[in-house]
Design a protein around this motif. Structure first.
Motif, mmCIF file in Angstrom:
data_model
loop_
_atom_site.group_PDB
_atom_site.id
_atom_site.type_symbol
_atom_site.label_atom_id
_atom_site.label_comp_id
_atom_site.label_asym_id
_atom_site.label_seq_id
_atom_site.Cartn_x
_atom_site.Cartn_y
_atom_site.Cartn_z
ATOM 1 N N LEU A 61 -7.062 -53.601 106.456
ATOM 2 C CA LEU A 61 -7.995 -54.220 105.531
ATOM 3 C C LEU A 61 -8.756 -53.138 104.774
ATOM 4 O O LEU A 61 -9.228 -52.172 105.374
ATOM 5 N N GLN A 64 -11.566 -53.529 97.605
ATOM 6 C CA GLN A 64 -11.062 -53.242 96.266
ATOM 7 C C GLN A 64 -12.149 -53.529 95.244
ATOM 8 O O GLN A 64 -12.774 -54.587 95.273
ATOM 9 N N ILE A 69 -8.862 -49.007 95.552
ATOM 10 C CA ILE A 69 -8.823 -49.517 96.916
ATOM 11 C C ILE A 69 -9.331 -48.452 97.869
ATOM 12 O O ILE A 69 -8.882 -47.309 97.839
ATOM 13 N N ALA A 237 -1.559 -62.545 102.526
ATOM 14 C CA ALA A 237 -2.348 -63.220 101.492
ATOM 15 C C ALA A 237 -3.306 -64.231 102.105
ATOM 16 O O ALA A 237 -4.464 -64.353 101.674
ATOM 17 N N GLU A 240 -6.097 -62.380 103.819
ATOM 18 C CA GLU A 240 -6.973 -61.814 102.800
ATOM 19 C C GLU A 240 -7.919 -62.883 102.249
ATOM 20 O O GLU A 240 -9.132 -62.651 102.110
ATOM 21 N N ASN A 244 -12.082 -62.973 102.694
ATOM 22 C CA ASN A 244 -12.987 -63.010 101.544
ATOM 23 C C ASN A 244 -13.899 -64.230 101.578
ATOM 24 O O ASN A 244 -15.058 -64.151 101.160
ATOM 25 N N SER A 255 -18.785 -57.975 99.985
ATOM 26 C CA SER A 255 -18.427 -58.965 98.978
ATOM 27 C C SER A 255 -19.277 -58.855 97.720
ATOM 28 O O SER A 255 -19.142 -59.656 96.813
ATOM 29 N N ARG A 259 -16.677 -56.543 94.642
ATOM 30 C CA ARG A 259 -15.729 -56.058 95.630
ATOM 31 C C ARG A 259 -15.057 -57.221 96.358
ATOM 32 O O ARG A 259 -15.674 -58.252 96.595
ATOM 33 N N ARG A 260 -13.813 -57.009 96.749
ATOM 34 C CA ARG A 260 -13.112 -58.013 97.534
ATOM 35 C C ARG A 260 -12.282 -57.317 98.599
ATOM 36 O O ARG A 260 -11.902 -56.140 98.474
ATOM 37 N N VAL A 262 -8.928 -56.705 100.694
ATOM 38 C CA VAL A 262 -7.476 -56.822 100.516
ATOM 39 C C VAL A 262 -6.798 -56.449 101.826
ATOM 40 O O VAL A 262 -7.272 -55.588 102.578
ATOM 41 N N ALA A 263 -5.700 -57.132 102.113
ATOM 42 C CA ALA A 263 -4.900 -56.864 103.311
ATOM 43 C C ALA A 263 -3.560 -56.291 102.869
ATOM 44 O O ALA A 263 -2.819 -56.941 102.129
ATOM 45 N N LEU A 264 -3.270 -55.091 103.304
ATOM 46 C CA LEU A 264 -2.040 -54.403 102.902
ATOM 47 C C LEU A 264 -1.226 -54.037 104.137
ATOM 48 O O LEU A 264 -1.797 -53.772 105.209
#
Length: 811
Positions: A61, A64, A69, A237, A240, A244, A255, A259-260, A262-264
């Protein structure tokens, strides 16, 4: 069955020409070695997943904001996500770069550690080498359970791998911890590209590893990286979106401001490093492909020449009814087999070269040793197979098509092994010129990078030779600000008394180099009201500028009289003087920094390193003793020594330990080593371009030699006629040398155009060198011309020795 027959036929034909086969495989192995080496490194940096069970379900996590990121989470944010997010089977947190000073058996040394949750080791899928990992209850109550897991490397290095290490007490940042487990061999954390972790403590002991803010009470205190395993059927997704929604409902700092979360996928290094490293890897892959193309052109020329000797064989098969497509298929199978054998050798060489790539990135500027998982995997196997197929097609398609396009009657008349024809000569010349052009581009790039690396080591208005850098962190052992300042003064008095020390400079904080500090201080020239701007301000002691030998241009440097009770002073560099006082002297001017007035007492030269796209930035040097250094608890030193800087490290550490052995001394290394680590991209590009340029030069020489040697053999009758008509040996030699120089000149012209367009790719790595460097752009063509003359020597000599009557009888 057809493929098996073609393979058997290809093996027989290659075995009938062992010399040709060995040379071709050797050339291909050398030409292909860099390609798998670069891919192996790129695989570890970008695509390789975490070595954990069900790695496809493991995500990291990040935050972004405006397309960038990065960023960390607070402990409170992690706990709420862990409790409320249903998308995760398991969610763990870590602070992977914790400075942990370890005192064991009167040996005090800072180690890179990590603060992790109790479920961390289960998530990454490792088992202890000895002992155990953290229990859930040991990670519940803050400051209650001081337990630690150490790495196998640390266990052997500092505890001689004694079984009694389990259960013993060691002090970490002044707190007594009990060793409960040993991590497995070669496990140093889950994030490649950062300093390898040597010990792990639970997040319940976060106050020991992180002292810069209240980790448990302050939601804005962010330092944790989050890694999670998704539940079966859940997606990144969905996780993520859920994260959020939780952040927005609780109005987390994570938040705010657009900003948010993201899960990569947990693959390779973190996104910020990927952005930084991507241009370097593209450059390296481009260089590797150029070397491969040179090798392919070389072997393709050899195949064209070999095709002449097999002319009768192909003509007979065509005359007996064989389809051209069938013959092309057999010849391609033979070439693909040749490429496959070359690829095997290239992979073996590449694995060795790869270790050199990794070594350049292992040492970090702040003293840690990064780790990378460069072990071969299925991606490496697939890439190597694809590279072998592409290479076989590149080097074999032209010779195969050429072989079936000849007139059958002409081929049958030629006789086996005849070399009287010059067919394909122009194509072989083009291939040789192509090798020269690619080689020249590599040579020019190598020249630029060698000069860039030399400029970096030489320094710009500073001298890095005979300088040792150190970092002192008394705050890690719970010093008060007053105690820290007293310790700094004691060190400043002790080190200059050592016979090998010339100057001992202090600088507060900073990231990376000892002279570099983050921007953000506010500045306003008092005589010219204007909006505040950011500028770099580095508090230094009186010896700092002399330790780095930064030239003083006007006024004076920081002195011993610039103490906390005296008027605040500052020394500016030339760039700052020109920007803020372009039409007057900077001496005596007043700057307002963070609301305090500072008088300019000196101007120094612009030091540091700038690539061709950068210009010197304003830099200010304030007084170290006027900056309340005890409150920093973290300073860097630049110590100029007599003799070898690496040899002086032990003496300096011993001298500092004599003041207080508990205070950790870290990042201790020669300044030259720190420069090489911070500018690893320059050293990597220099090494790759230099070695690939040398290999390309060798391959080009072989290519030119083979073209000229075959031309001499195929023109034996013509040369005999020339000799019979009165040509002198010098005329024959000139004929061969002239052809070599024409090929070299054509390749040089194309290579210069390629080099001029390619230097833009190197712009970010070129320091202290003009974009159009006359030395680099002139040396390459001169070297190639010399190589062309050397390559033509033996063929020209052989041509000059041809006997006219023997040549005519031969035909």
């Amino acid at each position: 069955m057809t493929l098996l027959r073609d393979l058997r036929y290809a093996l027989r034909m290659l075995a009938k020409a062992p010399g040709f086969t060995a040379v071709a495989i050797g050339l291909l192995a050398v030409g292909m070695a860099a390609t798998p080496a670069v891919f192996s490194f790129a695989n570890a940096l970008f695509w390789k997943p975490l070595d954990a069970p069900d790695a496809g379900r493991v995500v990291r996590l990040f935050l972004q904001q405006r397309g960038e990121i990065g960023g960390e989470f607070s402990y409170r944010e992690f706990r709420e996500l862990q409790d409320r997010a249903s998308s995760f089977e398991m969610l763990a947190a870590e602070y992977p770069s914790a400075p942990l000073n370890v005192v064991a058996e009167n040996d005090s040394r800072e180690e890179n550690g990590a603060v992790v949750t109790a479920n961390y080791f289960s998530l990454v899928g490792v088992k202890p080498l000895a002992g155990r990992f953290f229990r859930p209850e040991e990670d519940q109550v803050p400051d209650r359970d001081p337990v630690v897991v150490i790495s196998a490397r640390l266990w052997r290095r500092r505890f001689a791998a004694e079984p009694s290490t389990l259960g013993r007490e060691i002090r970490i940042n002044g707190v007594a911890f009990r060793v409960i487990g040993i991590a497995p061999d070669n496990f140093f954390g889950d994030e490649p590209g950062i300093a390898a972790s040597e010990l792990w403590i639970p997040t319940a002991m976060l106050r020991v590893g992180y002292r810069w803010c209240d980790a448990y009470g302050d939601a804005n205190c962010t330092m944790l990286d989050l890694v999670g395993r998704l539940k079966p059927g859940s997606s990144a997704a969905a996780a993520e979106a859920e994260a959020n929604s939780i952040a927005a409902a609780e109005n987390w700092p994570a938040s705010r401001d657009g900003r948010r979360i993201v899960a990569l996928p947990a693959t390779g290094v973190d996104p910020q490093q990927k952005v930084y490293l991507a241009p370097q890897l593209r450059l390296l892959m481009g260089i590797a492909i150029m070397l491969l193309l040179i090798a392919c052109a070389n072997v393709a020329g050899m195949l064209l020449a070999r095709g002449v000797t097999r002319r009768r064989e192909v003509a007979v098969r065509l005359a007996l009814g064989a389809r051209p497509a069938r013959i092309v298929g057999q010849l391609l199978t033979e070439n693909l087999l040749l490429a496959g054998l070359g690829a095997m050798g290239g992979v073996l060489l590449g694995l060795w070269i790869r270790n050199g790539f990794v070594s350049l990135y292992t040492l970090q500027g702040e003293g840690g040793a990064a780790f990378y998982d460069v072990r071969p995997d299925w991606r490496m196997a697939v890439f190597s197979l694809a590279a072998a197929l592409a290479t076989g097609l590149m080097l074999g398609i032209l010779p195969a098509l050429r072989a079936v396009r000849d007139d059958v009657i002409e081929g049958l008349k030629a006789g086996g092994g005849s070399i009287g024809s010059q067919r394909g000569g122009r194509l072989r010349d083009i291939l040789a010129a192509t090798q020269v052009s690619l080689c020249l581009a590599l040579l020019v790039a190598a020249g630029l990078m060698v000069r860039s690396a030399h400029s970096i080591l030489r320094g710009v208005n500073f001298d890095p030779d005979h300088v040792v850098v150190l970092r002192l962190r008394p705050r890690l052992v719970q010093y008060t600000p007053a105690q820290a300042e007293s310790f700094y003064r004691a060190v400043a008095q002790r080190l200059p008394s050592l016979p090998q020390v010339e100057a001992a400079g202090y600088a507060v904080g900073g990231i990376g180099f000892v002279w570099r500090t983050p921007t953000g201080s506010l500045i306003r020239p008092s005589n010219a009201p204007q909006p505040d701007v950011s500028v770099r301000v580095l508090p230094v002691n009186p010896d700092f500028l002399s330790a780095l030998r930064i030239p003083l241009l006007q006024g004076r440097a920081i002195s011993e009289q610039d103490t906390a009770g005296s008027p605040r002073v500052v020394v500016v560099n030339r760039a700052a003087a020109r920007r803020y006082w372009p039409s007057s002297s900077a001496l005596g001017q007043v700057l307002v920094l963070n609301g305090e007035p500072y008088r300019v007492v000196g101007v120094v030269a612009d030091s540091g390193l700038h690539n061709i796209g950068e210009s010197p930035a304003p830099q200010l040097y304030s007084s170290f003793w006027q900056s309340n250094p005890g409150a920093q608890g973290d300073v860097r030193m630049a110590v100029r020594v007599r003799g070898d800087s690496a040899a002086a490290l032990g003496t300096l550490r011993h001298a500092i330990a004599s003041i207080d052995p508990r205070v950790p001394v870290s990042e201790d290394m020669p300044l030259v080593d720190q420069i090489k680590s911070v500018y690893a991209g320059v050293w990597l590009a220099r090494s790759v371009t230099l070695w690939c340029g040398m290999v390309a030069l060798l391959l080009s020489a072989v290519g030119l030699y083979s073209v000229l040697a075959f031309a001499v053999r195929s023109r034996t009758r013509e040369i005999g006629v020339r000799v019979a008509l009165g040509a002198r040996p010098a005329d024959i030699i000139g004929l061969v040398v002239r052809r070599a120089l024409i090929i070299s000149a054509a390749g040089t012209a194309a290579g210069l155009l390629l080099a001029l367009s390619a230097w833009r790719l190197l712009a970010g790595l070129i320091y202290g060198v003009n974009s159009f460097d006359l030395v680099a752009f002139a040396t390459g063509p001169a070297v190639l011309a010399l190589v062309a003359l050397m390559a033509s020597y033996l063929p020209a000599r052989r041509a000059a020795q041809i006997d006219a009557m023997a040549a005519l009888r031969c035909e």
